[in-house]
Enzyme design. Structure first.
Site, short mmCIF file in Angstrom:
data_model
loop_
_atom_site.label_atom_id
_atom_site.label_comp_id
_atom_site.label_asym_id
_atom_site.label_seq_id
_atom_site.Cartn_x
_atom_site.Cartn_y
_atom_site.Cartn_z
N LYS A 50 28.38 32.10 20.59
CA LYS A 50 27.99 31.64 21.92
C LYS A 50 28.34 30.16 22.11
CE LYS A 50 24.67 35.30 22.38
NZ LYS A 50 23.39 35.89 22.02
N GLN A 94 17.54 33.92 21.08
CA GLN A 94 18.21 34.98 20.32
C GLN A 94 17.16 35.94 19.74
OE1 GLN A 94 21.56 35.28 20.27
NE2 GLN A 94 21.43 37.15 19.06
N ASP A 117 20.29 35.88 30.02
CA ASP A 117 20.34 37.20 29.36
C ASP A 117 19.97 38.31 30.35
OD1 ASP A 117 21.08 37.46 26.67
OD2 ASP A 117 19.22 36.52 25.97
N1 GUN Z 1 20.29 39.92 20.04
C1 GUN Z 1 21.25 40.89 20.06
N2 GUN Z 1 21.84 40.91 21.27
C2 GUN Z 1 21.27 39.95 22.02
C3 GUN Z 1 21.47 39.49 23.35
O1 GUN Z 1 22.30 39.98 24.11
N3 GUN Z 1 20.68 38.46 23.75
C4 GUN Z 1 19.75 37.91 22.94
N4 GUN Z 1 19.02 36.92 23.43
N5 GUN Z 1 19.53 38.32 21.70
C5 GUN Z 1 20.30 39.33 21.25
#
Ligand code: GUN
Length: 280
Positions: A50, A94, A117
């Protein structure tokens, strides 16, 4: 005839170039805060991706790494601080969080206007009624792939296998909004193959290697594999038996190089959207 392979990596590169250009034309650069708690190795890889993606598109990012033993109040205080900062347009916590956290309370604490998200109940509700600002990254990435390859869901039977809040449910909703007839299947669906065989568009989002075999796929279907599993040899693979299914499908996504890169791009897209909404 063998299917057209949907190249998620190439489409993601194209989208990123467009996002970078849009970012350059904003009055201020967008900002994303990424919070990681503990040392889950997969989460560490995702967070690194990211940050790298943001840097490539001119989006400012900052990481907050909290220890495994961090307390809920600490995290809520940090979110509160980030909610109030003008240079931060998007906040991402996350997942998964260590067991001592109340995940729902944490996600609910994020300002819905910074919820890149699209996990906050407000944004989930907005999506449900077709009034969204943000779209959840993976389902939005899938829709962008369908559009790129001229696969119009209108009037088609779309079958989504998986009913998670993050993928299956919003995916079904987005396909419905594009006028598909949608069926959602899950672990208690007794006649899975019978239903998947009716699909013009089949989205597999379960996380079970080898779940979708060629006999479960209609000739000419578009097959989208959202899963990211590891097989016995530790190799990345999806839910779909790619080699066999590609001989029957009209379109198919590979794993890796399919949905994954598009999920990453949609986070950038949402951060750009948030920055625009914030007047940048
Ligand atoms: N963990 C696995 N996929 C994701 C996601 O798309 N967003 C977040 N915040 N955590 C994750």
């Amino acid at each position: 005839m063998a299917a057209t392979i949907i190249d998620g990596k190439a489409l993601a590169a194209k989208c990123k170039a467009r996002i970078k250009e849009e970012v350059e034309h904003l009055s201020k650069r967008p900002g994303l805060a990424v919070i990681i708690v503990g040392d889950n190795p997969a989460s560490r890889i995702y967070v690194n991706h990211k940050k790298k993606d943001c840097a490539e598109c001119g989006i400012y990012s900052e990481e907050y790494a909290l220890p495994e033993c961090a307390r809920q109040e600490e995290l809520l205080e940090l979110i509160d601080l980030l909610n109030g900062r003008e240079d931060i347009d998007g906040i991402l916590v996350q997942l998964p969080l260590p067991a001592q956290f109340d995940e729902k309370a944490v996600l609910n604490a994020i300002d819905p206007g910074k919820d890149v998200d699209c996990f906050h109940p407000y944004n989930v509700g907005q999506l449900m009624i077709g009034e969204h600002t943000f779209l959840p990254c993976t389902p939005a990435g899938v829709m962008a792939m369908l559009d790129e390859y001229g696969i119009d869901p209108a009037g088609k039977h779309a079958v989504v296998v998986g009913r998670s809040n993050i993928v299956g449910k919003p995916q079904a909703m987005l396909l419905l909004q594009r006028h598909a007839t949608v069926t959602i299947c899950h672990s208690r669906t007794p006649n899975l193959a019978e239903i998947t065989r009716q699909a013009d568009i089949l989205v597999a989002a379960v996380g079970k290697t080898g779940l979708i075999t060629a006999d479960m796929v209609n000739e000419g279907a578009a097959v989208i594999d959202v899963a990211m599993n590891r097989n016995e040899e530790g190799k990345l693979c999806g839910d779909v038996d790619f080699e066999a299914v590609k001989e029957k499908a009209s379109f198919i996504t590979p794993v890796p190089g399919g949905v994954g890169p598009m999920t990453r791009v949609m986070l950038l897209e949402n951060t750009l959207t948030a920055a625009k909404v914030h007047g940048k």
